[in-house]
Design an enzyme around this catalytic site. Structure first.
Site, mmCIF file in Angstrom:
data_model
loop_
_atom_site.group_PDB
_atom_site.id
_atom_site.type_symbol
_atom_site.label_atom_id
_atom_site.label_comp_id
_atom_site.label_asym_id
_atom_site.label_seq_id
_atom_site.Cartn_x
_atom_site.Cartn_y
_atom_site.Cartn_z
ATOM 1 C CD GLU A 131 -4.163 1.123 13.950
ATOM 2 O OE1 GLU A 131 -3.643 0.146 14.500
ATOM 3 O OE2 GLU A 131 -3.585 1.800 13.058
ATOM 4 C CG ASP A 183 -5.888 1.012 18.427
ATOM 5 O OD1 ASP A 183 -5.076 1.694 17.777
ATOM 6 O OD2 ASP A 183 -6.007 -0.222 18.285
#
Length: 211
Positions: A111, A68
Protein backbone atom coordinates in the site's frame (compact mmCIF):
# COMPACT_ATOMS: atom_id res chain seq x y z
CA UNK A 1 7.03 -21.16 -56.57
CA UNK A 2 5.70 -17.62 -56.40
CA UNK A 3 2.66 -18.87 -54.47
CA UNK A 4 4.90 -20.75 -52.04
CA UNK A 5 7.12 -17.73 -51.58
CA UNK A 6 4.13 -15.48 -50.98
CA UNK A 7 2.67 -17.94 -48.46
CA UNK A 8 5.99 -18.21 -46.61
CA UNK A 9 6.39 -14.44 -46.58
CA UNK A 10 2.89 -13.97 -45.19
CA UNK A 11 3.47 -16.55 -42.45
CA UNK A 12 6.81 -14.95 -41.59
CA UNK A 13 5.25 -11.47 -41.35
CA UNK A 14 2.48 -12.82 -39.12
CA UNK A 15 5.06 -14.45 -36.84
CA UNK A 16 7.04 -11.19 -36.61
CA UNK A 17 3.87 -9.23 -35.78
CA UNK A 18 2.92 -11.76 -33.11
CA UNK A 19 6.40 -11.63 -31.58
CA UNK A 20 6.24 -7.85 -31.46
CA UNK A 21 2.88 -8.01 -29.70
CA UNK A 22 4.28 -10.45 -27.14
CA UNK A 23 7.33 -8.22 -26.61
CA UNK A 24 5.14 -5.16 -26.10
CA UNK A 25 2.99 -7.09 -23.63
CA UNK A 26 6.04 -8.27 -21.66
CA UNK A 27 7.45 -4.73 -21.59
CA UNK A 28 4.12 -3.42 -20.33
CA UNK A 29 4.03 -6.05 -17.57
CA UNK A 30 7.56 -5.11 -16.53
CA UNK A 31 6.86 -1.37 -16.33
CA UNK A 32 3.21 -1.20 -15.22
CA UNK A 33 1.69 -2.30 -11.92
CA UNK A 34 -1.09 -4.62 -13.01
CA UNK A 35 -3.46 -3.60 -10.21
CA UNK A 36 -3.19 0.19 -10.13
CA UNK A 37 -1.91 0.79 -13.68
CA UNK A 38 0.72 3.11 -12.21
CA UNK A 39 4.41 2.63 -12.89
CA UNK A 40 5.88 -0.55 -11.46
CA UNK A 41 8.40 -0.40 -8.63
CA UNK A 42 11.22 -1.04 -11.10
CA UNK A 43 10.12 1.72 -13.45
CA UNK A 44 9.59 4.39 -10.79
CA UNK A 45 12.98 3.57 -9.22
CA UNK A 46 14.60 3.80 -12.66
CA UNK A 47 12.87 7.17 -13.11
CA UNK A 48 14.25 8.36 -9.77
CA UNK A 49 17.76 7.21 -10.70
CA UNK A 50 17.60 9.10 -14.00
CA UNK A 51 16.29 12.19 -12.24
CA UNK A 52 19.17 12.08 -9.77
CA UNK A 53 21.66 11.79 -12.64
CA UNK A 54 19.98 14.76 -14.32
CA UNK A 55 20.33 16.74 -11.09
CA UNK A 56 24.02 15.92 -10.83
CA UNK A 57 24.57 17.26 -14.34
CA UNK A 58 22.24 20.28 -14.47
CA UNK A 59 21.52 21.03 -10.77
CA UNK A 60 17.76 21.08 -11.33
CA UNK A 61 16.06 20.49 -7.97
CA UNK A 62 13.48 17.77 -7.58
CA UNK A 63 11.43 16.26 -4.78
CA UNK A 64 10.03 12.84 -4.00
CA UNK A 65 7.04 11.71 -2.00
CA UNK A 66 6.39 8.45 -0.16
CA UNK A 67 2.73 7.71 0.56
CA UNK A 68 1.26 4.97 2.73
CA UNK A 69 -2.42 4.14 3.22
CA UNK A 70 -3.32 4.41 6.90
CA UNK A 71 -4.67 1.27 8.61
CA UNK A 72 -4.69 -0.64 5.32
CA UNK A 73 -4.60 -4.03 7.06
CA UNK A 74 -7.78 -3.05 8.88
CA UNK A 75 -9.45 -2.38 5.53
CA UNK A 76 -8.46 -5.81 4.24
CA UNK A 77 -9.49 -7.54 7.47
CA UNK A 78 -12.84 -5.74 7.69
CA UNK A 79 -13.99 -5.54 4.08
CA UNK A 80 -11.80 -8.10 2.29
CA UNK A 81 -8.76 -7.93 0.03
CA UNK A 82 -10.81 -7.03 -3.04
CA UNK A 83 -12.02 -3.93 -1.21
CA UNK A 84 -8.41 -3.12 -0.37
CA UNK A 85 -7.52 -3.48 -4.04
CA UNK A 86 -10.35 -1.09 -4.94
CA UNK A 87 -8.97 1.48 -2.48
CA UNK A 88 -5.51 1.28 -4.06
CA UNK A 89 -6.94 1.68 -7.55
CA UNK A 90 -9.05 4.70 -6.57
CA UNK A 91 -6.12 6.35 -4.79
CA UNK A 92 -4.11 5.86 -7.97
CA UNK A 93 -6.85 7.72 -9.83
CA UNK A 94 -6.50 10.61 -7.38
CA UNK A 95 -2.77 10.74 -8.10
CA UNK A 96 -3.41 10.97 -11.83
CA UNK A 97 -5.94 13.76 -11.33
CA UNK A 98 -3.69 15.76 -8.99
CA UNK A 99 -0.17 15.36 -10.37
CA UNK A 100 1.40 17.07 -13.37
CA UNK A 101 2.17 15.19 -16.56
CA UNK A 102 5.90 15.41 -15.79
CA UNK A 103 5.48 13.76 -12.37
CA UNK A 104 5.91 10.00 -12.07
CA UNK A 105 3.81 7.94 -9.66
CA UNK A 106 4.51 4.29 -9.01
CA UNK A 107 3.49 1.54 -6.65
CA UNK A 108 6.48 1.02 -4.38
CA UNK A 109 5.04 -2.06 -2.72
CA UNK A 110 1.86 -3.16 -0.97
CA UNK A 111 0.00 0.00 0.00
CA UNK A 112 3.01 2.29 -0.46
CA UNK A 113 3.53 4.64 -3.38
CA UNK A 114 6.53 6.64 -4.61
CA UNK A 115 6.15 9.88 -6.56
CA UNK A 116 9.00 11.67 -8.34
CA UNK A 117 8.46 15.40 -9.00
CA UNK A 118 11.01 17.05 -11.34
CA UNK A 119 11.98 20.70 -10.90
CA UNK A 120 10.03 20.94 -7.65
CA UNK A 121 11.10 22.70 -4.45
CA UNK A 122 10.24 21.51 -0.96
CA UNK A 123 7.41 23.98 -0.41
CA UNK A 124 5.80 23.12 -3.74
CA UNK A 125 6.00 19.42 -2.95
CA UNK A 126 4.36 20.00 0.44
CA UNK A 127 1.47 21.81 -1.25
CA UNK A 128 1.00 18.92 -3.66
CA UNK A 129 1.15 16.41 -0.81
CA UNK A 130 -1.46 18.35 1.10
CA UNK A 131 -3.76 18.47 -1.93
CA UNK A 132 -3.47 14.71 -2.31
CA UNK A 133 -4.06 14.16 1.41
CA UNK A 134 -7.23 16.27 1.34
CA UNK A 135 -8.48 14.66 -1.86
CA UNK A 136 -8.10 11.17 -0.38
CA UNK A 137 -9.80 12.27 2.86
CA UNK A 138 -12.78 13.70 0.95
CA UNK A 139 -13.14 10.76 -1.38
CA UNK A 140 -15.77 8.08 -0.81
CA UNK A 141 -14.14 4.78 -1.66
CA UNK A 142 -16.80 2.46 -3.02
CA UNK A 143 -16.56 -1.28 -3.46
CA UNK A 144 -19.76 -3.09 -4.38
CA UNK A 145 -22.19 -1.80 -1.71
CA UNK A 146 -19.49 -0.78 0.76
CA UNK A 147 -18.47 2.87 1.23
CA UNK A 148 -15.13 3.46 2.96
CA UNK A 149 -13.28 6.53 4.16
CA UNK A 150 -9.48 6.41 4.05
CA UNK A 151 -6.55 8.62 5.01
CA UNK A 152 -2.89 8.61 3.99
CA UNK A 153 0.45 9.49 5.55
CA UNK A 154 2.86 11.37 3.30
CA UNK A 155 6.63 11.81 3.61
CA UNK A 156 8.43 14.31 1.40
CA UNK A 157 12.01 15.34 0.81
CA UNK A 158 13.97 17.14 -1.89
CA UNK A 159 17.43 16.51 -3.26
CA UNK A 160 20.33 18.02 -1.33
CA UNK A 161 23.77 19.01 -2.62
CA UNK A 162 25.51 16.47 -0.38
CA UNK A 163 23.30 13.52 -1.39
CA UNK A 164 25.52 10.77 -2.78
CA UNK A 165 22.77 8.79 -4.50
CA UNK A 166 19.01 8.51 -4.93
CA UNK A 167 18.68 5.90 -2.17
CA UNK A 168 19.39 8.60 0.42
CA UNK A 169 16.29 10.47 -0.76
CA UNK A 170 14.16 7.35 -0.41
CA UNK A 171 15.46 6.85 3.11
CA UNK A 172 14.66 10.47 4.08
CA UNK A 173 11.20 10.37 2.53
CA UNK A 174 10.53 7.05 4.25
CA UNK A 175 11.60 8.51 7.60
CA UNK A 176 9.32 11.48 7.03
CA UNK A 177 6.42 9.16 6.23
CA UNK A 178 6.95 7.18 9.43
CA UNK A 179 7.11 10.47 11.33
CA UNK A 180 3.65 11.21 9.90
CA UNK A 181 2.47 7.81 11.11
CA UNK A 182 4.03 8.33 14.54
CA UNK A 183 2.47 11.79 14.87
CA UNK A 184 -1.05 10.51 14.35
CA UNK A 185 -1.39 9.65 10.62
CA UNK A 186 -3.35 11.67 8.05
CA UNK A 187 -0.43 14.09 7.81
CA UNK A 188 2.18 15.40 5.41
CA UNK A 189 5.72 15.51 6.75
CA UNK A 190 8.54 17.27 4.92
CA UNK A 191 12.08 16.38 5.88
CA UNK A 192 15.12 18.23 4.62
CA UNK A 193 18.61 17.18 5.66
CA UNK A 194 18.13 17.90 9.37
CA UNK A 195 14.59 19.15 10.06
CA UNK A 196 10.95 18.30 9.50
CA UNK A 197 7.72 20.19 9.00
CA UNK A 198 4.39 18.47 9.22
CA UNK A 199 0.99 19.62 8.05
CA UNK A 200 -2.33 18.54 9.43
CA UNK A 201 -5.50 20.16 8.24
CA UNK A 202 -3.44 22.89 6.60
CA UNK A 203 -1.58 23.94 9.76
CA UNK A 204 2.20 24.00 9.44
CA UNK A 205 4.17 23.04 12.51
CA UNK A 206 7.98 23.18 12.66
CA UNK A 207 9.69 20.41 14.57
CA UNK A 208 13.04 20.40 16.30
CA UNK A 209 16.15 18.84 14.79
CA UNK A 210 15.50 15.30 13.61
CA UNK A 211 17.74 12.31 14.05
Amino acid sequence: QNDELGFATRIFNEMVAELRQHHAKLEELATTDTLTQLASRKLVLDTLARQFQYYQRYKKEFAIMMIDVDHFKRINDTFGHLAGDAVLCQISGIFLETLRNVDSAGRYGGEEFLIVMPETEGEQAQQVGERIRKAVLRHEFVFEETVMHVSISVGITKVQTDDDNENILIKRADQAMYQAKKSGRNQVVYRADHSSIYLKGGNVISLSRST
